[in-house]
Design a protein around this motif. Structure first.
Motif, PDB file in Angstrom:
ATOM      1  N   GLU A 197      98.723  62.391  46.964  1.00  0.00           N
ATOM      2  CA  GLU A 197      98.563  61.720  48.322  1.00  0.00           C
ATOM      3  C   GLU A 197      97.313  60.542  48.518  1.00  0.00           C
ATOM      4  O   GLU A 197      97.446  59.792  49.322  1.00  0.00           O
ATOM      5  N   VAL A 198      96.534  60.560  47.429  1.00  0.00           N
ATOM      6  CA  VAL A 198      95.261  59.158  47.299  1.00  0.00           C
ATOM      7  C   VAL A 198      95.904  58.264  47.105  1.00  0.00           C
ATOM      8  O   VAL A 198      95.975  56.717  47.655  1.00  0.00           O
ATOM      9  N   ILE A 199      97.403  57.783  46.038  1.00  0.00           N
ATOM     10  CA  ILE A 199      97.538  57.048  45.622  1.00  0.00           C
ATOM     11  C   ILE A 199      98.666  56.400  46.232  1.00  0.00           C
ATOM     12  O   ILE A 199      98.698  55.372  46.820  1.00  0.00           O
ATOM     13  N   LYS A 200      98.999  57.424  47.676  1.00  0.00           N
ATOM     14  CA  LYS A 200     100.576  56.673  47.861  1.00  0.00           C
ATOM     15  C   LYS A 200      99.705  55.936  48.760  1.00  0.00           C
ATOM     16  O   LYS A 200     100.812  54.417  50.057  1.00  0.00           O
ATOM     17  N   TYR A 201      98.628  55.868  49.250  1.00  0.00           N
ATOM     18  CA  TYR A 201      97.904  55.046  50.485  1.00  0.00           C
ATOM     19  C   TYR A 201      97.971  52.896  49.783  1.00  0.00           C
ATOM     20  O   TYR A 201      98.211  52.369  50.877  1.00  0.00           O
ATOM     21  N   GLY A 202      98.166  53.224  48.222  1.00  0.00           N
ATOM     22  CA  GLY A 202      97.635  51.730  48.065  1.00  0.00           C
ATOM     23  C   GLY A 202      99.057  51.165  48.574  1.00  0.00           C
ATOM     24  O   GLY A 202      99.211  50.212  48.976  1.00  0.00           O
ATOM     25  N   PRO A 203     100.253  51.525  47.466  1.00  0.00           N
ATOM     26  CA  PRO A 203     101.441  51.046  47.844  1.00  0.00           C
ATOM     27  C   PRO A 203     102.046  50.289  49.238  1.00  0.00           C
ATOM     28  O   PRO A 203     102.725  49.494  49.516  1.00  0.00           O
ATOM     29  N   ILE A 204     101.399  51.389  50.238  1.00  0.00           N
ATOM     30  CA  ILE A 204     102.353  51.650  50.738  1.00  0.00           C
ATOM     31  C   ILE A 204     101.306  50.496  52.566  1.00  0.00           C
ATOM     32  O   ILE A 204     101.778  50.343  53.896  1.00  0.00           O
ATOM     33  N   ALA A 205     100.106  50.387  51.966  1.00  0.00           N
ATOM     34  CA  ALA A 205      99.196  49.102  52.683  1.00  0.00           C
ATOM     35  C   ALA A 205      98.100  49.000  52.510  1.00  0.00           C
ATOM     36  O   ALA A 205      97.713  47.626  53.039  1.00  0.00           O
ATOM     37  N   ASP A 206      97.551  49.207  51.126  1.00  0.00           N
ATOM     38  CA  ASP A 206      96.816  48.050  50.454  1.00  0.00           C
ATOM     39  C   ASP A 206      96.306  48.559  48.890  1.00  0.00           C
ATOM     40  O   ASP A 206      95.614  49.248  48.310  1.00  0.00           O
ATOM     41  N   MET A 207      97.207  47.494  48.656  1.00  0.00           N
ATOM     42  CA  MET A 207      97.042  47.264  47.241  1.00  0.00           C
ATOM     43  C   MET A 207      95.465  46.817  46.064  1.00  0.00           C
ATOM     44  O   MET A 207      95.296  47.236  45.084  1.00  0.00           O
ATOM     45  N   SER A 208      94.207  46.754  47.158  1.00  0.00           N
ATOM     46  CA  SER A 208      93.418  46.394  46.857  1.00  0.00           C
ATOM     47  C   SER A 208      92.868  47.554  46.073  1.00  0.00           C
ATOM     48  O   SER A 208      92.129  47.818  45.571  1.00  0.00           O
ATOM     49  N   PHE A 209      93.432  48.747  47.561  1.00  0.00           N
ATOM     50  CA  PHE A 209      92.593  50.190  46.859  1.00  0.00           C
ATOM     51  C   PHE A 209      93.689  50.734  45.451  1.00  0.00           C
ATOM     52  O   PHE A 209      92.900  51.744  44.981  1.00  0.00           O
ATOM     53  N   PHE A 210      94.410  50.173  45.659  1.00  0.00           N
ATOM     54  CA  PHE A 210      95.439  50.761  44.516  1.00  0.00           C
ATOM     55  C   PHE A 210      94.561  50.451  43.356  1.00  0.00           C
ATOM     56  O   PHE A 210      94.862  50.987  42.162  1.00  0.00           O
ATOM     57  N   ASP A 211      94.575  49.023  43.272  1.00  0.00           N
ATOM     58  CA  ASP A 211      93.786  48.403  42.314  1.00  0.00           C
ATOM     59  C   ASP A 211      92.370  49.049  41.357  1.00  0.00           C
ATOM     60  O   ASP A 211      92.432  49.270  40.813  1.00  0.00           O
ATOM     61  N   TRP A 212      91.671  49.749  42.924  1.00  0.00           N
ATOM     62  CA  TRP A 212      90.558  50.251  42.777  1.00  0.00           C
ATOM     63  C   TRP A 212      90.404  51.855  41.330  1.00  0.00           C
ATOM     64  O   TRP A 212      90.280  51.870  41.374  1.00  0.00           O
ATOM     65  N   LEU A 213      92.337  52.802  42.709  1.00  0.00           N
ATOM     66  CA  LEU A 213      92.278  53.429  42.205  1.00  0.00           C
ATOM     67  C   LEU A 213      92.701  54.051  40.686  1.00  0.00           C
ATOM     68  O   LEU A 213      92.565  54.293  39.574  1.00  0.00           O
ATOM     69  N   GLU A 214      93.451  52.080  40.553  1.00  0.00           N
ATOM     70  CA  GLU A 214      93.797  52.211  38.783  1.00  0.00           C
ATOM     71  C   GLU A 214      92.599  52.131  37.833  1.00  0.00           C
ATOM     72  O   GLU A 214      92.107  52.521  36.383  1.00  0.00           O
ATOM     73  N   ARG A 215      91.654  51.659  38.291  1.00  0.00           N
ATOM     74  CA  ARG A 215      90.081  51.363  37.398  1.00  0.00           C
ATOM     75  C   ARG A 215      89.162  52.628  37.741  1.00  0.00           C
ATOM     76  O   ARG A 215      88.478  53.208  36.860  1.00  0.00           O
ATOM     77  N   ASN A 216      89.567  53.681  38.392  1.00  0.00           N
ATOM     78  CA  ASN A 216      88.450  55.004  38.894  1.00  0.00           C
ATOM     79  C   ASN A 216      89.331  55.875  38.450  1.00  0.00           C
ATOM     80  O   ASN A 216      88.545  56.706  38.803  1.00  0.00           O
ATOM     81  N   LEU A 217      90.732  55.554  38.092  1.00  0.00           N
ATOM     82  CA  LEU A 217      90.750  57.727  38.427  1.00  0.00           C
ATOM     83  C   LEU A 217      90.413  58.246  37.331  1.00  0.00           C
ATOM     84  O   LEU A 217      90.286  59.709  37.572  1.00  0.00           O
ATOM     85  N   ASP A 218      89.938  58.231  36.229  1.00  0.00           N
ATOM     86  CA  ASP A 218      89.557  58.368  35.194  1.00  0.00           C
ATOM     87  C   ASP A 218      87.709  59.637  35.655  1.00  0.00           C
ATOM     88  O   ASP A 218      87.019  60.442  35.739  1.00  0.00           O
ATOM     89  N   ALA A 219      87.271  58.593  36.964  1.00  0.00           N
ATOM     90  CA  ALA A 219      86.108  58.424  37.135  1.00  0.00           C
ATOM     91  C   ALA A 219      86.460  59.966  38.594  1.00  0.00           C
ATOM     92  O   ALA A 219      85.744  61.204  38.832  1.00  0.00           O
ATOM     93  N   LEU A 220      88.037  59.944  38.852  1.00  0.00           N
ATOM     94  CA  LEU A 220      88.256  61.006  39.794  1.00  0.00           C
ATOM     95  C   LEU A 220      88.550  62.175  39.528  1.00  0.00           C
ATOM     96  O   LEU A 220      88.293  62.926  39.787  1.00  0.00           O
ATOM     97  N   LEU A 221      89.574  62.057  38.438  1.00  0.00           N
ATOM     98  CA  LEU A 221      89.361  63.040  37.858  1.00  0.00           C
ATOM     99  C   LEU A 221      88.462  64.080  36.865  1.00  0.00           C
ATOM    100  O   LEU A 221      88.417  65.175  37.253  1.00  0.00           O
ATOM    101  N   ALA A 222      87.009  63.426  37.115  1.00  0.00           N
ATOM    102  CA  ALA A 222      85.489  63.709  36.337  1.00  0.00           C
ATOM    103  C   ALA A 222      85.115  64.249  37.346  1.00  0.00           C
ATOM    104  O   ALA A 222      84.176  64.444  37.201  1.00  0.00           O
ATOM    105  N   ARG A 223      85.753  63.949  38.597  1.00  0.00           N
ATOM    106  CA  ARG A 223      84.818  64.489  39.963  1.00  0.00           C
ATOM    107  C   ARG A 223      83.621  64.080  40.142  1.00  0.00           C
ATOM    108  O   ARG A 223      82.901  64.387  40.869  1.00  0.00           O
ATOM    109  N   ASP A 224      83.647  62.193  39.866  1.00  0.00           N
ATOM    110  CA  ASP A 224      82.376  61.539  40.222  1.00  0.00           C
ATOM    111  C   ASP A 224      82.033  62.031  41.854  1.00  0.00           C
ATOM    112  O   ASP A 224      83.262  61.219  42.058  1.00  0.00           O
TER     113      ASP A 224
END
Length: 372
Positions: A197-224
């Motif tokens: 549900e986090v990922i979906k917001y990029g393609p529908i509304a904010d590709m800069s957020f999608f770019d950020w998610l691509e860079r920071n997914l490992d940190a999110l999975l590590a619960r930073d």
């Protein structure tokens, strides 16, 4: 309800996002230690009674903490624990909430607190909308999925064997409290489901957020914590803007269902609870992105990026082999369908979505490519 929704006090470390809905506006609070902070609840109405609705998994972890905090606001704080899981999001379980309200003598000033994930939040909201024709409620989501999506925007519902969330109401909470501490006990599979549900917001509304998610997914999975706080806040900001413009999903709000038409068919076809909602949505986004390509709206490279991020998040990218006919049958029951025509949320261009009908033949091609 006629009461004005309060602007909540916050602890110094918390962040806020405001849902603008005139007299029904409210705050989303995001931060650490919010459940136990007195300032979190200071602006809420007091009452003779309150009911915490939770489940058998979350209740033992956080129920007493929340109850202790709320004793300062309410004369009596009751707790009802529901069975855990999407399979219990039904009339029978909903009635347990009404049983508790009635046996405890709760009146129309009673405040309901939804402590749990999306199932608890949806059911508590529906109970609040229905009990005495409407009592106030507060969302205290304890999963990532609920914090970024289901707790925000006032959609409440239960499932029917023939369709997900088909019976419900639009009913806004007084407040949403996203305590990051609750994510520490979240199973890894649930964390991944929330990331859909986090990922979906990029393609529908904010590709800069999608770019950020691509860079920071490992940190999110590590619960930073810092990364999670940013992802939750940005997700809620996007949803707040959409809900503020289209509360009852007459147009724009439908874009928030990117991946959900395919996803809901997976959930209903397998039986609720076999796949988590976020797992079905993640796979559904892969299908919806491919459909967008086949409709000639976006380049294949975007669908490949979406698929890659969904896979990295630990989510399935291949749907179950229900058969194309069964998928189409289930998708015709989707709330976005009109006169039997299935309408899908597709990507018109990166960062912008729309609702479109698609020929059955094209949908069959997508299903052929992404199920098995």
């Amino acid at each position: 309800m006629s009461e004005t929704h309060p602007a909540a006090a916050t602890s110094p470390s918390s962040q806020r996002v405001r849902i603008e809905l005139a007299e029904r506006s409210y705050q989303i609070l995001i931060g650490d230690g919010l459940v136990e902070a007195a300032s979190t609840w200071a602006a809420l109405p007091g009452s003779a009674s309150a009911l915490i609705v939770t489940n058998t998994t979350v209740g033992p972890l956080y129920g007493q903490r929340l109850r202790s905090s709320l004793m300062k606001r309410h004369g009596r704080v009751h707790v009802v624990e529901l069975p855990d899981g999407e399979a219990h999001k039904d009339f029978q379980t909903l009635n347990l909430i009404f049983d508790a309200l009635l046996t405890k003598g709760c009146d129309r000033k009673t405040v309901l607190y939804a402590l749990g994930g999306g199932v608890v939040g949806d059911m508590t909201g529906f109970a609040a909308a229905s009990y005495m024709r409407g009592v106030p409620f507060v969302q205290v989501p304890t999963t990532l999925l609920a914090q970024v999506d289901s707790s925000v925007g006032g959609k409440t519902a239960i499932n029917h064997p023939l369709g997900k969330n088909m019976i419900g109401a639009f009913y806004q909470p007084l407040l949403v409290v996203c305590d990051l501490d609750t994510l520490a006990t979240l199973p890894g599979r649930e964390l991944s489901a929330g990331l859909a549900e986090v990922i979906k917001y990029g393609p529908i509304a904010d590709m800069s957020f999608f770019d950020w998610l691509e860079r920071n997914l490992d940190a999110l999975l590590a619960r930073d914590r810092e990364s999670l706080a940013h992802a939750i806040k940005r997700s809620c900001e996007i949803k707040a803007a959409v809900v503020g413009a289209d509360e009852r999903e007459t147009g724009l709000r439908a874009i928030l269902n990117f991946g959900h038409t395919f996803g809901h068919a997976i959930e209903a076809g397998l039986g609720y609870g076999e796949w988590l909602h976020g797992e079905a949505v993640g796979c559904g986004m892969v299908m919806a992105a491919d459909l967008s390509v086949r409709l000639g709206l976006v380049e294949p490279a975007l669908a490949e990026r979406i698929t890659g991020l969904v896979r990295r998040a630990g989510l399935p990218t291949t749907g179950p082999a229900l058969g194309a006919d069964r998928y189409l049958e289930l998708m015709r029951l989707d709330k976005k369908s009109e006169a039997g025509d299935i309408r899908f949320v597709v990507i018109e261009k990166p960062g912008q979505a729309a609702l479109r009908a698609a020929p059955d033949g094209l949908v069959r091609e997508v299903l052929e490519a992404h199920t098995g």
